[in-house]
Design an enzyme around this catalytic site. Structure first.
Site, short mmCIF file in Angstrom:
data_model
loop_
_atom_site.label_atom_id
_atom_site.label_comp_id
_atom_site.label_asym_id
_atom_site.label_seq_id
_atom_site.Cartn_x
_atom_site.Cartn_y
_atom_site.Cartn_z
N SER A 49 -4.07 5.26 -0.44
CA SER A 49 -3.81 4.23 -1.62
C SER A 49 -4.98 4.62 -2.93
O SER A 49 -5.80 5.20 -2.60
CB SER A 49 -4.42 2.71 -1.03
OG SER A 49 -5.62 2.63 -0.68
N ASP A 84 -0.20 6.60 -1.77
CA ASP A 84 0.40 5.51 -1.41
C ASP A 84 0.34 4.25 -2.60
O ASP A 84 -0.60 4.17 -3.07
CB ASP A 84 -0.23 4.99 -0.19
CG ASP A 84 0.42 4.06 0.55
OD1 ASP A 84 1.84 3.91 0.44
OD2 ASP A 84 -0.26 3.10 1.21
N ASP A 105 5.05 3.62 -7.36
CA ASP A 105 5.53 2.02 -6.74
C ASP A 105 5.78 1.28 -8.22
O ASP A 105 4.90 0.87 -8.90
CB ASP A 105 4.34 1.31 -5.99
CG ASP A 105 4.99 -0.02 -5.84
OD1 ASP A 105 6.16 -0.53 -5.98
OD2 ASP A 105 4.18 -0.63 -5.07
N GLU A 135 10.26 3.23 -5.10
CA GLU A 135 10.36 1.96 -4.53
C GLU A 135 11.13 0.98 -5.03
O GLU A 135 11.01 0.98 -6.49
CB GLU A 135 8.74 1.29 -4.17
CG GLU A 135 8.96 -0.11 -3.62
CD GLU A 135 7.77 -0.78 -2.86
OE1 GLU A 135 6.99 0.08 -2.49
OE2 GLU A 135 7.62 -1.89 -2.89
N HIS A 177 3.25 -5.86 4.37
CA HIS A 177 2.01 -5.27 4.77
C HIS A 177 1.29 -6.17 5.54
O HIS A 177 1.17 -7.14 5.20
CB HIS A 177 1.39 -4.64 3.34
CG HIS A 177 1.97 -3.60 2.52
ND1 HIS A 177 2.15 -3.59 1.47
CD2 HIS A 177 2.47 -2.45 2.91
CE1 HIS A 177 2.69 -2.63 0.74
NE2 HIS A 177 3.04 -1.71 1.83
N GLY A 178 0.15 -5.34 6.41
CA GLY A 178 -0.71 -6.19 7.03
C GLY A 178 -0.04 -6.70 8.14
O GLY A 178 1.36 -6.70 8.64
N GLY A 209 4.32 -0.75 8.69
CA GLY A 209 4.58 -0.55 9.95
C GLY A 209 3.68 -1.28 11.18
O GLY A 209 4.24 -1.29 12.35
N ASN A 231 -0.86 1.50 8.40
CA ASN A 231 -2.40 1.42 8.04
C ASN A 231 -3.19 0.44 8.65
O ASN A 231 -4.24 0.80 9.38
CB ASN A 231 -2.46 1.17 6.47
CG ASN A 231 -3.62 1.11 5.74
OD1 ASN A 231 -4.73 1.61 6.41
ND2 ASN A 231 -3.79 0.49 4.50
N THR A 232 -2.69 -0.93 8.68
CA THR A 232 -3.66 -2.00 9.31
C THR A 232 -3.86 -1.74 10.70
O THR A 232 -5.02 -2.15 10.91
CB THR A 232 -2.88 -3.36 9.06
OG1 THR A 232 -2.68 -3.52 7.45
CG2 THR A 232 -3.80 -4.63 9.57
P1 13P Z 1 0.60 -1.82 7.21
O1 13P Z 1 -0.77 -1.97 6.75
O2 13P Z 1 1.21 -3.12 7.48
O3 13P Z 1 0.67 -0.95 8.34
O4 13P Z 1 1.45 -1.04 6.06
C1 13P Z 1 0.80 0.12 5.98
C2 13P Z 1 1.76 0.72 4.63
O5 13P Z 1 3.11 0.06 4.52
C3 13P Z 1 1.21 1.60 3.59
O6 13P Z 1 1.83 1.63 2.47
#
Ligand code: 13P
Length: 287
Positions: A49, A84, A105, A135, A177-178, A209, A231-232
């Site tokens: 990111s 990202d 994005d 996106e 996200h998250g 995800g 990511n999270t």
């Molecule tokens: P998460 O942090 O929910 O896994 O999402 C990651 C993401 O989509 C990065 O672009």
């Protein structure tokens, strides 16, 4: 082996599996993800990111680190260094810094402006040998300062963006996200089906995800999702393993405070999370 992400995703779409994008934050993250991908013979995308790029002191530091690590570790599976949720300017910076893939994005712009800007970046990315993700609609929640309302993408708008020649497309389908809230309604498969039909062979990207149940992940892949971003979940597993180490007082035993020891359980936790996701996404032994 550092490559653009296009070919690995075209293969994934054909083979009905998904490639994982795992976001990186530092050396430990990068090393854990690269070693796991190599061990499992899986193609992989390292997501960066703009906030994480800044944290690592700039995009040039990121590419220098990833490219050197790829070589020093003898990584032979395909690895993409991917921006990202990039801004228009951020995309140009990453092209110059040696990324192999970018995401623009433009989802918060009116669609005509998103199209106009995406078009310029498709040209710039392809001239320089990078792949590009765009996106439409938006991903709910917050990703490193990028806030989305979670609008479900319009299939006709997805087609217009796909027709610009982007390599893969992120379309909002109720993903966030998250960590997902308890009252989350789940992915909108009806929308995904329509978007998939509208864009044909274009690989689709599922952001957010973390925490999506396995059955939904599998269904999304069967409907054309070929890249899933996580990511999270790596952050949570890293934090939990580090907390357990400290709470057990291990940092105070012998030289347990040595960062190579202190960060080791967290780094292993990232490897375990990445492995679990790769098994679910079906990308093991695809490299
Ligand atoms: P998460 O942090 O929910 O896994 O999402 C990651 C993401 O989509 C990065 O672009």
């Amino acid at each position: 082996m550092i490559v653009a992400a296009r070919d690995m995703l075209v293969e994934a779409k054909k083979g009905k599996y998904a490639v994982g994008q795992f976001n990186i934050n530092n050396l430990e993250w990068t090393k854990s993800i690269l070693l796991t991908a190599q061990e499992l013979k899986a193609p992989v995308i390292l997501g960066v990111s703009e906030g994480a790029g800044k944290y690592m002191t700039g995009f040039k530091t990121v590419t220098a680190m990833v490219r050197a690590m790829d070589e020093e570790l003898g990584i032979t599976v395909p690895v993409a260094i991917h921006l990202d949720h990039g801004t228009f300017d951020g995309c140009f910076k990453c092209i110059r810094a040696g990324f192999s893939s970018i995401m623009f994005d433009g989802s918060h712009y009116p669609i005509e402006e998103n199209i106009e800007k995406t078009k310029v970046l498709v040209e710039a990315a392809h001239v320089n040998g990078l792949s590009i993700e765009a996106e439409v609609g938006s991903i709910g929640g917050e990703e490193d300062g990028v806030v989305g309302m979670g609008e479900v993408a319009d299939p006709a708008e997805c087609k217009r963006i796909a027709d610009l020649g982007v390599d893969f497309l992120a379309a909002g389908i109720g993903n966030i996200h998250g960590v997902y809230p308890a009252n989350w309604k789940g992915l909108d498969f009806d929308a995904l089906q329509k978007i998939s039909a509208a864009v044909g062979e274009m690989p689709l990207v599922l952001h957010g995800g973390t925490g999506i149940p396995a059955d939904m992940i599998k269904k999304a892949i069967s409907l054309g999702v070929s890249k899933i971003n996580v990511n999270t979940e790596c952050q949570l597993s890293f934090a939990a393993a580090t907390r357990a180490y400290v709470e057990a007082g291990k940092d105070q035993q012998g030289k347990g405070f040595d960062p190579r020891k202190l960060l080791a359980p967290g780094a292993q936790a990232i490897c375990d999370t990445v492995k679990e996701k790769m098994e679910l996404f079906g990308c093991i032994n695809k490299a």
